[in-house]
Design a protein around this motif. Sequence first.
Motif, PDB file in Angstrom:
ATOM      1  N   CYS A 109      -5.278  -1.691   5.159  1.00 33.03           N
ATOM      2  CA  CYS A 109      -4.412  -0.088   4.856  1.00 33.03           C
ATOM      3  C   CYS A 109      -5.364   1.121   3.950  1.00 33.03           C
ATOM      4  O   CYS A 109      -6.466   0.684   3.307  1.00 33.03           O
ATOM      5  CB  CYS A 109      -3.092  -0.265   4.047  1.00 33.03           C
ATOM      6  N   GLU A 166      13.054  -1.017   1.354  1.00 33.79           N
ATOM      7  CA  GLU A 166      10.951  -1.166   1.349  1.00 33.79           C
ATOM      8  C   GLU A 166      10.524  -3.129   0.358  1.00 33.79           C
ATOM      9  O   GLU A 166       9.362  -3.264   1.180  1.00 33.79           O
ATOM     10  CB  GLU A 166      10.217  -0.227   0.181  1.00 33.79           C
ATOM     11  N   HIS A 190       0.692  -0.931   0.101  1.00 36.14           N
ATOM     12  CA  HIS A 190       0.473   0.329   0.135  1.00 36.14           C
ATOM     13  C   HIS A 190       1.207   1.456   0.005  1.00 36.14           C
ATOM     14  O   HIS A 190       0.414   2.251  -0.736  1.00 36.14           O
ATOM     15  CB  HIS A 190      -0.864   0.244   1.641  1.00 36.14           C
ATOM     16  N   ARG A 191       2.257   1.137   0.800  1.00 33.54           N
ATOM     17  CA  ARG A 191       3.117   2.469   0.503  1.00 33.54           C
ATOM     18  C   ARG A 191       3.786   2.618  -0.126  1.00 33.54           C
ATOM     19  O   ARG A 191       4.083   3.648  -0.966  1.00 33.54           O
ATOM     20  CB  ARG A 191       3.606   1.916   1.774  1.00 33.54           C
ATOM     21  N   ASN A 192       4.150   1.814  -1.643  1.00 29.81           N
ATOM     22  CA  ASN A 192       4.839   1.860  -2.470  1.00 29.81           C
ATOM     23  C   ASN A 192       3.958   2.610  -4.121  1.00 29.81           C
ATOM     24  O   ASN A 192       4.603   2.244  -4.984  1.00 29.81           O
ATOM     25  CB  ASN A 192       5.955   1.368  -2.673  1.00 29.81           C
ATOM     26  N   GLU A 236      -0.884   9.991   2.640  1.00 29.75           N
ATOM     27  CA  GLU A 236      -0.061   9.250   3.643  1.00 29.75           C
ATOM     28  C   GLU A 236      -1.318   7.773   4.173  1.00 29.75           C
ATOM     29  O   GLU A 236      -1.774   7.883   4.256  1.00 29.75           O
ATOM     30  CB  GLU A 236      -0.163   9.508   4.539  1.00 29.75           C
ATOM     31  N   SER A 237       0.083   7.016   3.788  1.00 27.69           N
ATOM     32  CA  SER A 237      -0.760   5.198   3.542  1.00 27.69           C
ATOM     33  C   SER A 237      -0.647   5.438   5.134  1.00 27.69           C
ATOM     34  O   SER A 237       0.612   5.381   6.447  1.00 27.69           O
ATOM     35  CB  SER A 237       0.146   4.066   3.391  1.00 27.69           C
ATOM     36  N   ARG A 280      -5.298   5.490   2.896  1.00 25.57           N
ATOM     37  CA  ARG A 280      -4.350   6.741   2.758  1.00 25.57           C
ATOM     38  C   ARG A 280      -5.685   8.042   2.902  1.00 25.57           C
ATOM     39  O   ARG A 280      -6.796   7.951   3.343  1.00 25.57           O
ATOM     40  CB  ARG A 280      -4.667   7.118   1.452  1.00 25.57           C
TER      41      ARG A 280
END
Length: 632
Positions: free
Chosen positions: A238, A501, A189-191, A245-246, A240
Amino acid sequence: MTNGTATIPRTGLRVLFVCMPWASLDMPSLALSTLAPVAESADDVESVCVRYANLPWADYVRAESDGRIGAQEYDDIARGDNLALGEWVFSSALYGLEAPEETAFHRTMTDQGVDLSLASEMYRLAPRFVRDLARSIVEGGYDVVGLTSTFDQNIPSLALAREIKRLNARVVTVLGGANCDGVQGAALHRNFPFLDYVVRGEAELVLPRLLRSLAVDGIAERDEAGRRAALSKITGLCWRTAEGESVATPLGHTMVPMVKVPSPDFSAYFDALATAGVSDALHPKVQVEGGRGCWWGEKHHCTFCGLNGSLMTHRSKPADRVLAEIKDAVERHRVLDIVFADNILDMSYLKTLIPPLGELGWDLRMFFEVKSNLTYAQLRDLADAGVTQIQPGIENLSSRVLRLMRKGVTAWQNIRLLRDCRTLAIWPGWNLLYGFPGESPEDYEPLVEQLDHLVHLFPPERIMPIMLTRFSPYFDDPELGMVNRGPSQLLSTVYRLPEEELGELVYVFDSAPAGISPELAARMVKGIDAWKQAHVGARLVAMEEGAAIRIVDERRRERPREFTLRETWHVVAYRALLKGRSFKALGDRLRDAGVHPGDEAVRELLGVWREAGLVFRDEDNHVALATGLEYT
């Protein structure tokens, strides 16, 4: 984008689930077949569809390659024989098409002698396939698109989600599956910002709450504070913030009781199969889920195993519920091949499920994963019920190495199971693993010397060093001896991410060499190859002839032999070794029968039988190798 995610245009959501390559072509996705009913039961959902994109992908590449790439070539990638190959094929759709031979993955694999000519064709075809698929999905007017990801489904699913968001940012994209467990889901999710949501853990708990939040009277209409408060209450999700921002909520401690898991709906798969050109090369099967987790892993987690992740606790459905689901699937879809998705057979099913299955009188062909210390009587019951294939946790044929692995079985028990499978016509699929910290040449030399005696038994499908995988004890506890060198270099050539990551996203890691030398490993591989070549037509069969036992040995075609055991104590001894016994236990059995000739005579006979390959020796234990004899 609004409030950190896509908005929803109507109260009744139109939901689409997509199964991307490299899911098996010959059976439906159990995850999506189970989640579709979950979504359909949600109050805020207008319609639910499931699309099998793996079938049209197989049709597409077969047509574009003039038949050079078919179901077999698809399956070669889906089995994962070459790590990350399926991910690389679709990396062209995620990151952009390059000349395949100029990619780092291609160079690495070809340097290792792997032929990537057909995979390179697929690599070139992937971008157009993803574009066309995404366009048809967006034109379908779906509000939410859910994707499932296990093993090499990550990049195909990411590529599709990215293209969908490019075409219509209002469509909500959700990713879930085994690849999203723990830190992996948060890293995905972050990437990859085109993923609106990632579900970690069991989606049956998360999906209804997420869909409720996505409805017009929910998340899209709330202010940011209210939205954050609502999403923060959904464990294992997850999402945003408005700033992009995650955020990953903690994994929940509650697991789905199997009685609450809905019965799967396989209709979308069989509808898709009916129009798939590749169906002419498939023999369709149905996946059934009896339980989740691993009851053995709860007690003694095998050191190399990363399956189950955060969901090790074993749970199973009532047997009558499983039986009903099997009967419904067979009658509805006219399919007799049943594949149990369970990581391990619930032993209670041997009494509660297996007998009723046998009583159906149907020509079922079933598959289970089992522990390899099943008795002959248990295997016979499975065979009588229609179990034709099993995946036993054999992994090795050295008792000391099996102890290093925490397998809870011995080498002679593994040999016994292979022998009994041959007697009962059950095919056991297994791999032989090596490269464990602490193993030594002495663990394997006795096996290498006896491999020629095993050729009538089912050989391993593959022999290979273990991989260091996330969630395994070797990964979690460096003191067990595996030296983690970071994310797999092959995966590093595919994902364009910083190592830190990637270290939280991938499942497979590189490790320092451990265990036996490359020279001994090469001898092992050579011996297994010889086993495979000699297996077809080889047999070692024992038959009763009155009070005697006649053993026909046709393992070496140029010199078949026969042995007849006539002396009473020879017959008693060989029958006793059907179960496998230590020297002392064998002596006790002979004494109980009143035919013990003395320890020296027993040792001499065992030596003769070992030389002839009629028994397998494992430390101080012997097990008979001849198939064909019933015993209790």
